[in-house]
Design a protein around this motif. Structure first.
Motif, PDB file in Angstrom:
ATOM      1  N   MET A   1       0.849  -1.179   0.000  1.00 56.25           N
ATOM      2  CA  MET A   1       0.000   0.000   0.000  1.00 56.25           C
ATOM      3  C   MET A   1       0.895   1.243   0.000  1.00 56.25           C
ATOM      4  N   ASN A   2       0.591   2.196  -0.856  1.00 59.61           N
ATOM      5  CA  ASN A   2       1.402   3.409  -0.916  1.00 59.61           C
ATOM      6  C   ASN A   2       0.696   4.570  -0.202  1.00 59.61           C
ATOM      7  N   LYS A   3       1.419   5.682  -0.094  1.00 64.02           N
ATOM      8  CA  LYS A   3       0.896   6.802   0.690  1.00 64.02           C
ATOM      9  C   LYS A   3      -0.374   7.403   0.088  1.00 64.02           C
ATOM     10  N   ASP A   4      -0.513   7.381  -1.224  1.00 60.61           N
ATOM     11  CA  ASP A   4      -1.735   7.915  -1.834  1.00 60.61           C
ATOM     12  C   ASP A   4      -2.946   7.057  -1.481  1.00 60.61           C
ATOM     13  N   GLN A   5      -2.755   5.760  -1.428  1.00 57.56           N
ATOM     14  CA  GLN A   5      -3.861   4.877  -1.045  1.00 57.56           C
ATOM     15  C   GLN A   5      -4.280   5.144   0.402  1.00 57.56           C
ATOM     16  N   VAL A   6      -3.296   5.261   1.281  1.00 55.19           N
ATOM     17  CA  VAL A   6      -3.584   5.475   2.700  1.00 55.19           C
ATOM     18  C   VAL A   6      -4.242   6.833   2.915  1.00 55.19           C
ATOM     19  N   LYS A   7      -3.634   7.882   2.368  1.00 54.99           N
ATOM     20  CA  LYS A   7      -4.187   9.227   2.552  1.00 54.99           C
ATOM     21  C   LYS A   7      -5.572   9.342   1.920  1.00 54.99           C
ATOM     22  N   GLY A   8      -5.762   8.676   0.786  1.00 57.44           N
ATOM     23  CA  GLY A   8      -7.072   8.696   0.132  1.00 57.44           C
ATOM     24  C   GLY A   8      -8.139   8.041   0.982  1.00 57.44           C
ATOM     25  N   LYS A   9      -7.816   6.900   1.564  1.00 54.08           N
ATOM     26  CA  LYS A   9      -8.785   6.204   2.419  1.00 54.08           C
ATOM     27  C   LYS A   9      -9.096   7.029   3.667  1.00 54.08           C
ATOM     28  N   VAL A  10      -8.076   7.679   4.239  1.00 55.84           N
ATOM     29  CA  VAL A  10      -8.296   8.522   5.419  1.00 55.84           C
ATOM     30  C   VAL A  10      -9.234   9.675   5.065  1.00 55.84           C
ATOM     31  N   GLU A  11      -8.993  10.337   3.944  1.00 55.52           N
ATOM     32  CA  GLU A  11      -9.858  11.438   3.521  1.00 55.52           C
ATOM     33  C   GLU A  11     -11.274  10.953   3.244  1.00 55.52           C
ATOM     34  N   GLU A  12     -11.357   9.770   2.661  1.00 58.25           N
ATOM     35  CA  GLU A  12     -12.675   9.193   2.361  1.00 58.25           C
ATOM     36  C   GLU A  12     -13.472   8.981   3.659  1.00 58.25           C
ATOM     37  N   VAL A  13     -12.829   8.442   4.671  1.00 58.14           N
ATOM     38  CA  VAL A  13     -13.497   8.198   5.946  1.00 58.14           C
ATOM     39  C   VAL A  13     -13.870   9.515   6.625  1.00 58.14           C
ATOM     40  N   LYS A  14     -12.941  10.468   6.633  1.00 52.23           N
ATOM     41  CA  LYS A  14     -13.233  11.768   7.245  1.00 52.23           C
ATOM     42  C   LYS A  14     -14.404  12.441   6.527  1.00 52.23           C
ATOM     43  N   GLY A  15     -14.447  12.324   5.216  1.00 55.92           N
ATOM     44  CA  GLY A  15     -15.551  12.902   4.456  1.00 55.92           C
ATOM     45  C   GLY A  15     -16.868  12.240   4.774  1.00 55.92           C
ATOM     46  N   LYS A  16     -16.853  10.925   4.919  1.00 57.55           N
ATOM     47  CA  LYS A  16     -18.089  10.201   5.250  1.00 57.55           C
ATOM     48  C   LYS A  16     -18.593  10.616   6.626  1.00 57.55           C
ATOM     49  N   VAL A  17     -17.678  10.755   7.588  1.00 54.77           N
ATOM     50  CA  VAL A  17     -18.070  11.188   8.935  1.00 54.77           C
ATOM     51  C   VAL A  17     -18.687  12.578   8.879  1.00 54.77           C
ATOM     52  N   LYS A  18     -18.051  13.470   8.129  1.00 51.14           N
ATOM     53  CA  LYS A  18     -18.552  14.841   8.016  1.00 51.14           C
ATOM     54  C   LYS A  18     -19.918  14.857   7.320  1.00 51.14           C
ATOM     55  N   GLU A  19     -20.074  14.010   6.306  1.00 53.35           N
ATOM     56  CA  GLU A  19     -21.349  13.926   5.587  1.00 53.35           C
ATOM     57  C   GLU A  19     -22.468  13.468   6.534  1.00 53.35           C
ATOM     58  N   VAL A  20     -22.213  12.435   7.308  1.00 55.98           N
ATOM     59  CA  VAL A  20     -23.215  11.920   8.242  1.00 55.98           C
ATOM     60  C   VAL A  20     -23.512  12.951   9.329  1.00 55.98           C
ATOM     61  N   ALA A  21     -22.469  13.609   9.825  1.00 56.49           N
ATOM     62  CA  ALA A  21     -22.670  14.646  10.843  1.00 56.49           C
ATOM     63  C   ALA A  21     -23.540  15.767  10.289  1.00 56.49           C
ATOM     64  N   GLY A  22     -23.318  16.125   9.033  1.00 57.06           N
ATOM     65  CA  GLY A  22     -24.138  17.151   8.397  1.00 57.06           C
ATOM     66  C   GLY A  22     -25.593  16.748   8.309  1.00 57.06           C
ATOM     67  N   LYS A  23     -25.832  15.470   8.005  1.00 60.02           N
ATOM     68  CA  LYS A  23     -27.215  14.977   7.940  1.00 60.02           C
ATOM     69  C   LYS A  23     -27.857  15.016   9.325  1.00 60.02           C
ATOM     70  N   VAL A  24     -27.111  14.538  10.327  1.00 55.12           N
ATOM     71  CA  VAL A  24     -27.646  14.491  11.697  1.00 55.12           C
ATOM     72  C   VAL A  24     -27.939  15.896  12.217  1.00 55.12           C
TER      73      VAL A  24
END
Length: 61
Positions: A1-24
């Motif tokens: 796994m390279n740094k782009d894969q890791v950083k991308g997955k981290v951003e993806e998770v942070k975005g999902k959390v923010k999206e759900v928080a926005g809905k709530v």
């Protein structure tokens, strides 16, 4: 796994959390920001996947 894969997955998770928080919290701006961040993360992870595929192909030759 390279740094782009890791950083991308981290951003993806942070975005999902923010999206759900926005809905709530009924905050459309936060929800949209989360969706954008999630998709940017997916794109970066995809770039990392592409780099890994190219690297693997070069190693096989």
């Amino acid at each position: 796994m390279n740094k782009d894969q890791v950083k991308g997955k981290v951003e993806e998770v942070k975005g999902k959390v923010k999206e759900v928080a926005g809905k709530v919290l009924d905050d459309k701006g936060m929800e949209i920001e989360g969706k954008v961040q999630k998709n940017v993360g997916k794109a970066r992870a995809g770039l990392g996947n592409l780099k890994e595929d190219v690297k693997d192909e070069l190693e096989d030759d």
